[in-house]
Design a protein around this motif. Structure first.
Motif, PDB file in Angstrom:
ATOM      1  N   LEU A   1       1.073 -12.084   3.727  1.00  0.00           N
ATOM      2  CA  LEU A   1       0.627 -10.715   3.513  1.00  0.00           C
ATOM      3  C   LEU A   1       1.737  -9.722   3.834  1.00  0.00           C
ATOM      4  CD1 LEU A   1      -1.481  -8.575   2.933  1.00  0.00           C
ATOM      5  CD2 LEU A   1      -2.288  -8.822   5.290  1.00  0.00           C
TER       6      LEU A   1
ATOM      7  N   VAL B   1      -6.186 -14.608  -2.662  1.00  0.00           N
ATOM      8  CA  VAL B   1      -4.885 -14.394  -3.279  1.00  0.00           C
ATOM      9  C   VAL B   1      -4.324 -15.716  -3.793  1.00  0.00           C
ATOM     10  CG1 VAL B   1      -2.492 -13.723  -2.834  1.00  0.00           C
ATOM     11  CG2 VAL B   1      -4.361 -12.322  -1.944  1.00  0.00           C
TER      12      VAL B   1
ATOM     13  N   THR C   1       3.713  -1.171  -1.857  1.00  0.00           N
ATOM     14  CA  THR C   1       2.819  -0.148  -1.312  1.00  0.00           C
ATOM     15  C   THR C   1       2.841   1.128  -2.145  1.00  0.00           C
ATOM     16  OG1 THR C   1       4.606   0.372   0.226  1.00  0.00           O
ATOM     17  CG2 THR C   1       2.769  -0.932   1.070  1.00  0.00           C
TER      18      THR C   1
ATOM     19  N   ALA D   1      -6.115 -16.689  -6.873  1.00  0.00           N
ATOM     20  CA  ALA D   1      -5.676 -15.861  -7.997  1.00  0.00           C
ATOM     21  C   ALA D   1      -4.334 -16.362  -8.518  1.00  0.00           C
ATOM     22  CB  ALA D   1      -5.578 -14.404  -7.562  1.00  0.00           C
TER      23      ALA D   1
ATOM     24  N   THR E   1       4.340  -9.612   1.258  1.00  0.00           N
ATOM     25  CA  THR E   1       3.916  -8.839   0.095  1.00  0.00           C
ATOM     26  C   THR E   1       4.008  -7.346   0.375  1.00  0.00           C
ATOM     27  OG1 THR E   1       2.394 -10.576  -0.583  1.00  0.00           O
ATOM     28  CG2 THR E   1       2.005  -8.382  -1.483  1.00  0.00           C
ATOM     29  N   LEU E   2       3.381  -6.926   1.460  1.00  0.00           N
ATOM     30  CA  LEU E   2       3.316  -5.499   1.767  1.00  0.00           C
ATOM     31  C   LEU E   2       4.679  -4.874   2.013  1.00  0.00           C
ATOM     32  CD1 LEU E   2       0.213  -5.123   4.094  1.00  0.00           C
ATOM     33  CD2 LEU E   2       0.472  -4.471   1.689  1.00  0.00           C
TER      34      LEU E   2
ATOM     35  N   SER F   1      -9.668  -3.656  -1.508  1.00  0.00           N
ATOM     36  CA  SER F   1     -10.012  -4.042  -0.133  1.00  0.00           C
ATOM     37  C   SER F   1      -8.794  -3.970   0.783  1.00  0.00           C
ATOM     38  CB  SER F   1     -10.590  -5.459  -0.106  1.00  0.00           C
ATOM     39  OG  SER F   1      -9.579  -6.434  -0.183  1.00  0.00           O
ATOM     40  N   LEU F   2      -7.642  -3.930   0.161  1.00  0.00           N
ATOM     41  CA  LEU F   2      -6.408  -3.866   0.943  1.00  0.00           C
ATOM     42  C   LEU F   2      -6.057  -2.441   1.363  1.00  0.00           C
ATOM     43  CD1 LEU F   2      -4.112  -5.650   1.983  1.00  0.00           C
ATOM     44  CD2 LEU F   2      -2.998  -5.416  -0.242  1.00  0.00           C
TER      45      LEU F   2
ATOM     46  N   LEU G   1      -6.308  -1.208   4.983  1.00  0.00           N
ATOM     47  CA  LEU G   1      -5.241  -1.718   5.827  1.00  0.00           C
ATOM     48  C   LEU G   1      -3.980  -0.881   5.645  1.00  0.00           C
ATOM     49  CD1 LEU G   1      -4.271  -3.718   7.842  1.00  0.00           C
ATOM     50  CD2 LEU G   1      -3.859  -5.372   6.008  1.00  0.00           C
TER      51      LEU G   1
ATOM     52  N   ALA H   1      -4.450   2.103   7.552  1.00  0.00           N
ATOM     53  CA  ALA H   1      -4.292   1.872   8.993  1.00  0.00           C
ATOM     54  C   ALA H   1      -2.814   1.870   9.377  1.00  0.00           C
ATOM     55  CB  ALA H   1      -4.947   0.553   9.388  1.00  0.00           C
ATOM     56  N   ILE H   2      -2.021   1.267   8.515  1.00  0.00           N
ATOM     57  CA  ILE H   2      -0.578   1.239   8.755  1.00  0.00           C
ATOM     58  C   ILE H   2      -0.023   2.652   8.741  1.00  0.00           C
ATOM     59  CG2 ILE H   2       1.627   0.567   7.744  1.00  0.00           C
ATOM     60  CD1 ILE H   2       0.148  -2.011   6.763  1.00  0.00           C
TER      61      ILE H   2
ATOM     62  N   LEU I   1     -10.206  -6.816  -4.963  1.00  0.00           N
ATOM     63  CA  LEU I   1      -9.382  -7.384  -3.899  1.00  0.00           C
ATOM     64  C   LEU I   1      -8.271  -6.405  -3.509  1.00  0.00           C
ATOM     65  CD1 LEU I   1      -8.873  -9.861  -2.127  1.00  0.00           C
ATOM     66  CD2 LEU I   1      -7.438 -10.804  -3.954  1.00  0.00           C
TER      67      LEU I   1
ATOM     68  N   TRP J   1      -7.107  -9.238   7.979  1.00  0.00           N
ATOM     69  CA  TRP J   1      -7.215  -9.150   6.522  1.00  0.00           C
ATOM     70  C   TRP J   1      -6.664 -10.418   5.880  1.00  0.00           C
ATOM     71  CZ3 TRP J   1      -5.027  -9.571   1.818  1.00  0.00           C
ATOM     72  CH2 TRP J   1      -5.697  -8.965   0.739  1.00  0.00           C
TER      73      TRP J   1
ATOM     74  N   ASP K   1      -1.140 -12.097  -7.803  1.00  0.00           N
ATOM     75  CA  ASP K   1      -1.874 -12.179  -6.541  1.00  0.00           C
ATOM     76  C   ASP K   1      -3.314 -11.691  -6.667  1.00  0.00           C
ATOM     77  OD1 ASP K   1       0.393 -13.161  -5.432  1.00  0.00           O
ATOM     78  OD2 ASP K   1       0.897 -11.367  -4.276  1.00  0.00           O
ATOM     79  N   GLY K   2      -3.676 -11.237  -7.847  1.00  0.00           N
ATOM     80  CA  GLY K   2      -5.053 -10.785  -8.046  1.00  0.00           C
ATOM     81  C   GLY K   2      -5.335  -9.425  -7.441  1.00  0.00           C
ATOM     82  N   LEU K   3      -4.303  -8.662  -7.142  1.00  0.00           N
ATOM     83  CA  LEU K   3      -4.498  -7.344  -6.541  1.00  0.00           C
ATOM     84  C   LEU K   3      -4.569  -6.253  -7.591  1.00  0.00           C
ATOM     85  CD1 LEU K   3      -1.949  -7.712  -3.588  1.00  0.00           C
ATOM     86  CD2 LEU K   3      -4.436  -7.915  -3.474  1.00  0.00           C
TER      87      LEU K   3
ATOM     88  N   GLU L   1      -0.222  -8.701 -10.070  1.00  0.00           N
ATOM     89  CA  GLU L   1      -1.208  -9.262 -10.989  1.00  0.00           C
ATOM     90  C   GLU L   1      -1.459 -10.726 -10.639  1.00  0.00           C
ATOM     91  OE1 GLU L   1       0.129  -9.547 -14.973  1.00  0.00           O
ATOM     92  OE2 GLU L   1      -1.827 -10.159 -15.760  1.00  0.00           O
TER      93      GLU L   1
END
Lengths: 133, 133
Positions: free
Chosen positions: A29, B121, A39, B124, A32-33, A102-103, A106, A109-110, A99, B113, A77-79, A75
DNA sequence: CAGTATCCAGGGTGATACTG
DNA sequence: CAGTATCACCCTGGATACTG
């Protein structure tokens, strides 16, 4: 074939560690982020579907290569979903999937921690740099 | 000096963007967190102070260079404290500062998360890869 | 419009060796 | 024990040019 056994063992250990490490969900995660464009794109898309060219304009500074590459990753990753309309000229829309949505909390929050505390970090940095001049 | 004006303007635009981008608090935080060793060290230290050699053992796979480099960065950012005891041999203890501790809930949120959704993920990804075989 | 293909430079990471 | 210094490699990511 007894030579280099020590070095080989270290390599082996590192491979095992790397494999274990790569399996960690949090790590995936974070990988990715932390991508420079992820982001930014996620945030742009959080306000609704956008076309390829919209994104390249909204996220100024991104090269075509990175825009495409990042969108493909999201795409995969299904996001993010990719919708192609076969008109002339073609039209492609990108949007957050559930999905992906839903991220967003977070991400928020960051952002929230960063806005609350990064000033302290800056101050600590200045102090550190001053002390180690 | 009229030549290359277009290229120069693009460069200029990129510099401006990069500067703006680098200023973003969230970006700075993400840059810190996404470092391969940062979360590992933070997690290790969340259970209490640790000595340099303890950390190198607990966080298996880290090289001396990266361990020192990462700890220095965390110390500079005010997330970790470094306490030197001038005995023979020397002893150095690292611990989370209050600021560092305030970051742990966020790390936990990321972990949360990841554990809740990374499986989706993965799924996906498999679907995507199967479709684009 | 929405990509793809290729080339290439720079920075980050690790291995290795040395020190107070 | 707790580092520092140096070197060499790899891979990311930007620039550029071309396409359905």
């Amino acid at each position: 074939m007894a030579t280099k056994t020590a070095a080989e063992r270290r390599d082996e250990a590192r491979r095992v560690f790397d494999a274990y490490f790569a399996e960690c969900p949090s790590r995936k995660l974070l990988d990715t982020l932390s991508d420079k464009w992820v982001t930014l794109l996620l945030t742009a898309l959080s306000q609704g579907p956008r076309r390829y060219s919209d994104l390249s304009r909204r996220v100024a500074g991104v090269s075509q290569k990175m825009l495409t590459q990042t969108l493909r990753g999201l795409e995969r990753d299904g996001l993010v979903s990719r919708t192609l309309t076969p008109s002339v000229p073609v039209r492609v829309d990108y949007a957050l999937t559930p999905l992906g949505e839903s991220l967003m909390p977070l991400v928020a929050a960051i952002k929230s921690w960063a806005e609350a505390h990064m000033e302290d970090v800056e101050a600590a940095r200045d102090r550190y740099d001053a002390a180690n001049a």
